[in-house]
Design a protein around this motif. Sequence first.
Motif, short mmCIF file in Angstrom:
data_model
loop_
_atom_site.label_atom_id
_atom_site.label_comp_id
_atom_site.label_asym_id
_atom_site.label_seq_id
_atom_site.Cartn_x
_atom_site.Cartn_y
_atom_site.Cartn_z
N MET A 1 25.16 -0.76 -18.64
CA MET A 1 25.26 -2.03 -17.92
C MET A 1 25.34 -1.79 -16.42
O MET A 1 24.74 -2.54 -15.62
CB MET A 1 26.49 -2.81 -18.38
N SER A 2 26.06 -0.77 -16.01
CA SER A 2 26.22 -0.51 -14.58
C SER A 2 24.93 -0.04 -13.92
O SER A 2 24.80 -0.10 -12.69
CB SER A 2 27.33 0.53 -14.35
N LEU A 3 23.97 0.44 -14.72
CA LEU A 3 22.67 0.86 -14.18
C LEU A 3 21.77 -0.33 -13.85
O LEU A 3 20.83 -0.20 -13.07
CB LEU A 3 21.94 1.75 -15.20
N MET A 4 22.07 -1.50 -14.44
CA MET A 4 21.18 -2.66 -14.33
C MET A 4 21.34 -3.36 -12.99
O MET A 4 22.37 -3.29 -12.33
CB MET A 4 21.47 -3.65 -15.45
N SER A 5 20.27 -4.04 -12.59
CA SER A 5 20.33 -4.89 -11.41
C SER A 5 21.07 -6.18 -11.76
O SER A 5 21.17 -6.55 -12.95
CB SER A 5 18.92 -5.23 -10.94
#
Length: 388
Positions: A80-84
């Motif tokens: 989730m933290s990788l997503m924009s």
Amino acid sequence: MTEMVYGTVPVRDGEPVLPKWWRTVDKWSLSCILILFGIGLLLGLAASPPLAERNNLQPFHYVQRQAFFGGLALTVMFLMSLMSPLIVRRVAVIGFLVAFVALALLPIFGTDFGKGAVRWYSLGFASLQPSEFLKPGFVVVAAWMMAASQDINGPPGKTWSFALAVAIVLMLALQPDFGQACLVLFGWGVMYFVAGAPMLLLVGIAGLVVVAGTVAYDNSEHFARRIDGFLNPEVDPTTQLGYATNAIQEGGFFGVGVGEGQVKWSLPDAHTDFIIAVAAEEYGLVLVLCIIALYTAIVVRSLVRLMRERDPFIRLAGTGLACMFGVQAMINMGVAVRLLPAKGMTLPFVSYGGSSLIAGGIAVGMLLAFTRVRPQGEIGDILRGRPR
């Protein structure tokens, strides 16, 4: 020079995903989360063997399950933290719709596992609590609605978000799950306040909550029993609150020693709702203060980073997630020391529970995605008249 003047991060064309993530993510908050998970495993080693013994299971059965679900939670958090922010919003909308339908169907297909509140789906190998997954999705959807209402000719997003919050609170109250209902309403209230709500309206909503609490007390035996137990000046030593209170007193400043605590043999929820009592008894006030400091660091650092954010949606959603995360921890610990009535709420990343761990990973992953440094000027630049 641009970064020195505007506080921006220059765009690096073709930069790989992982190095870019590591450069922009809040490493202090990430470290605090990992430490909390480690503390949860440590306390699980102390609190869960008595329960495993009562259920004729291997001594570390629940610790192994916590490690498994915790691994899933950390994986989800990382992804989730990788997503924009745009992708996070799309995922949150889909997840919210699924969780909302699951919550609505609980009275038909759900179970209470003998605890007096229908909050779970029994999957055989595990249980699923929809309200845990609903909270992060609701925060993002409500923030999207509120941010949209600030656009010229935008929709009445604040009204829509309030109607959605009321519908969720009513469904949770029918379970009954007043703790999660209060948490959802609090999250909405914080975002509404940040979005510029008039104080008079917030006071009116607070008055309605008091009225609703009075009605619930008069009509719900479950709710009245918990309030009466909280207001009673004498604590029954044979209740969960009584055991937890005694354990905290016995622990003192440095605790009675690793593995020497007794509360885990008496408390049925020692590994979940009252895990902080185990920490206080065996490791003392020192560990409890460390846990409080870790939660405080995550919330404060997230809010400080969000204060520099220009996008109203990111600012609202991140604020709601951070405050809800911190307040859930505060409620759990407040119940253990009898500052609040019993709520049946877990301590994020520390308590045992698959739904709680994975949903917590989703929420914190969203928060880390929203607080990543992006190539933009700070919101203060607008106030000082600097160009974007």
